[in-house]
Every structure is written in C-alpha cells, then in structure tokens.
Design a protein around this motif. Structure first.
Motif: not given
Length: 470
Positions: A417-423, A456-468
């Motif tokens: 999970x940390x690897x994906x989140x960091x990416x 970044x992916x984070x700015x378009x919702x890439x870190x929202x829990x429900x995405x994964x």
C-alpha cells in the motif's frame, strides 16, 4: 513497604540487567538504520542494495558523492538541489526522472544510521550476505531476511524468567520489611501461587492477544506480496526473446490491460497466431512449442487443428506428437533412422508435455495451459489495469520492471500500500490532451496561467480510500 535504600538497590539491579542485555553503545545504530530504511526508503529502493527498483540501487552511494554534506542535503530535499543546479543532483534527475520524497525530519545521526545500514547490507557485514545475481530456479536466495521468530521467543523467555526472579526478590524484601514491623502474615505465598495469581494470568492473556493480533495483521499485510517471487512455469516462455529480441508489444499478448481490470493471461490461440508459422523455438527446438500444440490440438505435421482432439486418448495424442518430435530430431541431426539417444530425447520431450499439461485436477493434456500466477493482490484491494494503462499512460515496466530482460518473470515491485500511495503522491498524470481529465477546469486554467506545472494522481483523488478499498 520497601524502604528507600532497598528501592535504590532494586533499581540498580534492573539497570545492571538492562545494561547486560543491551550491550555496548555503538557509534552507528544499524538496527535503527534498518527501521528507518524500511519506513522511508524501501518503497522505491531495492532492499538488497544491489539491484535497481523504482530508484537506483543504493549500495556504495556514499562513494558516488564527493561531499557528504551534499548527500545529506539530497536525502532531505532532492528537488531543492536540482533547482539549485547541483551537478550530481541533476545527473540523477536526468537518469531517473522520478521525484524523490523529501525527508526534512531526518537528523544527521538518523541519516548516518541509514547509510551505515545500506553499506552493511551491501558489503555483507550486516544481516544477510550480499545478493547473488542470477539465481538458478529453486536455489535459495541468501539475501532474504532470516526468520527471527526463535530469537524473539528466546528473548521473551529470558525476560519472563527475569520478571519472575525480580517478582520473587521484591516479595522477599516486602516480607522481610513486614517481619521487622511485626506485620508479617501467617504464611507466605508460594511461587506457584504467585504464577497463578489473577495479575499474572491477566498479563499472559493480554500478551497472547497482542501476539495473535500482531501475527494476524502482519500476515494480512503480506498477503500476496512476494517481491522476487519467480516460479517455474509449465512452458519455458522467454520474455527476453519475445518482448526483448522480437520487440512484441506487451498489450499484443496481454490485451486486457488497455480495456479491463485484468491484463489477462494470453490464451494459447494468441501464441498460435505466430507459432503456426514458427514451429521450432530458437532455444528449445520442439520441446516447449509442442506443449502449446498438444494443449490446443494443433497437428504441426498437417498444419491443421484436429476436429475430434478432445476425444483422443493420451496414447493417440502421444503417437501424433512423438512422430513430430522424432521427424525434427532426425532432420536436425542428419539421421534416416532414430538412434538410441534420439529415442531418449523424444521420450523426454513427451514426458515434459505430460508433466506440464496435467496435474491432480487436470488429467488430460488437452485444454488450457495452467500458468503459475505471480502477481496476486488481496481481494480487498482494487486495481484496474485500464485506468493505469489507457488513462494514466503508465508503462508496464514501471510496475513490472524490465520484463523484456527477464528470462523467467518475477514479481518486481513490493506491491505494498505504501508503494502505491507514494507513486500516487509523486506521479504526474497525463493531463493535457487527455479527455478523461477535461472536467478539471481549475487545474487546466492554472497550467495555462503558469501557476501549476503538473497534476499528481493525489490531486485528482488518487489517495481517497474508496478508490482502492470499495
């Protein structure tokens, strides 16, 4: 009650015991360095310190920097050094092109411990021996961390014995004090009574719950994560030959990657698109390709698929494919009649077909090839290949490594999970000229105005829990 001098004696005894088990202090704390490396660096850098991952191999990193202060500054804030035009920083940026996380919170001593741990793993002076490149399938990899369960159990037992001894000492001191004051009970508690008391039992139950919970969580976290896993497959398929030498696109075989959640394992008819014409392999001749023919019912001698193939017995199939192998062996060796060595080779290849295409469940050689799965995320983690490949324009190699250089495919990334989140935090999406992101007007306007260089992916919702985790 225990008087002050006796309390001091007990505290002194505890201090001596702790000192005896802790050992002498070292200039570098490599154990701390290991923990810091795992928490901060292992997401992008290979733990064997010798092979590249998302970032470069770190073994010998101090030798590659002329000034140690610059290396420390690079670890703390790499982008600042790149912006300042530092030669080594820009050299790394040009070579790798990926943003390294900033670690401004790390102290000099913590960085020193990390670097000491890296060097210790690299030269073999800490932990496992240096990594061995090119292991033979099935050979043990000595670079893997050893199981410390026995060590932990031993330490737990030692601490348990110490706790009992100290409890007994304190009980004796309390009893002596009460005797002096004339308040001693009629009988003292035995050791068994102490060990079976409510307090001790409650502590043991608590310890067991914590141990069971920790084991469950660790096993759940590691589910499906087998970095470096490289199983033997039923057919020796070489990505070096197909993706490397022949330059076949990944999505020609794994066509699901661009349009679905799964990349899909190619069916044998995809292989047959080429191998109806190429009937002998460059490395193994007829040995491996005949397995594909046998699974699909293709007769390479007549260049046709057999209509009743699923109804054939194993003996009938054996006759067809042994004749094919035999004719090619005689042709390759300039023989008119098969010799003893040829007979052994033909039988060996047929035995390989049976072993590869049958098992306890699949009794017949006819039917799909049962490949061994390498990448397996847990069910509670959702990953969509199409989202990354078609929308995000992510190259296959970013997650799977240089597949075109792998004779036998292995799990390249940790898939944690940390690897994906960091990416997701560091990777810019292909924002311009991408219809999928046309609705983000604010970001498009900021890019046009020059106030934003990317999204970044984070700015378009890439870190929202429900995405994964839906």
């Amino acid at each position: 009650m225990i008087n002050k001098s006796k309390k001091n004696s007990i505290l002194f005894l505890l201090a001596c015991l702790l000192f005896a088990f802790s050992g002498n202090a070292q200039e570098l704390n490599l154990d701390e360095g290991k923990t810091l490396f795992k928490n901060n660096c292992a997401t992008c850098h290979n733990k064997n310190m010798r092979d590249d991952l998302t970032g470069p191999a770190l073994g010998g990193v101090e030798e590659r920097w002329e000034d140690q202060a610059d290396l420390y500054s690079w670890i703390r804030n790499s982008q600042a050094m790149i912006a300042a035009g530092h030669p080594r920083a820009n050299e790394l940026w040009d070579e790798w092109g990926s943003i390294m996380s900033s670690f401004n919170n790390l102290t000099d001593s913590e960085i020193a411990n990390i670097l000491g741990y890296i060097q210790g793993v690299y030269d073999g002076s800490y932990g496992a021996a240096p990594a061995v490149v090119g292991l033979v399938p099935g050979e043990k990899d000595d670079t893997q961390e050893s199981d410390n369960t026995l060590l932990f159990v031993t330490l737990f037992l030692i601490l348990g014995i110490l706790a009992v001894v100290l409890a007994r000492i304190i009980s004796n001191l309390n009893h002596m004090n009460m005797v002096k004051e004339g308040n001693a009970p009629a009988s003292r508690r035995t050791l068994m009574e102490i060990l079976t008391s409510k307090g001790v039992v409650a502590f043991l139950v608590f310890a067991l719950v914590v141990l069971a919970g920790s084991t469950t969580v660790n096993n759940a976290i590691n589910l499906g994560r087998q970095q470096g896993y490289q199983p033997d497959q039923p057919i020796k398929f070489s990505h070096v030959t197909h993706a490397g030498l022949q330059k076949i696109e990944c999505q020609y075989c794994h066509d699901g990657a661009r349009r679905s959640k799964h990349s899909v394992i190619p069916a044998a008819n995809t292989c047959m698109n080429c191998h109806k014409a190429i009937k002998k392999g460059s490395q193994y001749g007829t040995a491996e390709l005949t397995k594909i023919f046998a699974s699909t019912g293709y007769d390479p001698t007549t260049d046709k698929y057999m209509d009743n193939y699923m109804d054939l017995t194993e003996e009938e199939s054996e006759k067809i494919y042994k004749e094919w192998i035999e004719e090619n062996y005689k042709k390759d060796n300039g023989l008119d009649v098969l010799d003893k060595e040829g007979e052994r080779e033909v039988q060996k290849q047929w035995d390989g077909i049976v072993t590869s295409l049958t098992n306890e469940v699949k009794k017949k050689i006819q039917g799909p090839i049962e490949w061994v799965r390498i990448h397996n995320l847990p069910d509670h983690a959702y990953f969509n290949h199409a989202q990354h490949v078609s929308v995000g324009k992510v190259e296959c190699q970013q997650c799977h490594g240089k597949i075109e250089e792998m004779e036998v495919v292995q799990q390249y990334a940790p898939l944690s999970m940390g690897w994906c989140v960091n990416c997701h935090r560091e990777t810019n999406v292909q924002f311009n000229d991408n219809e999928y992101y046309q609705s983000y007007e604010k970001y498009h306007n900021e890019i046009k105005e020059g106030t934003r260089s990317g999204v970044t992916v984070e700015e378009v919702g890439g870190l929202e829990c429900q995405k994964c985790h839906y």
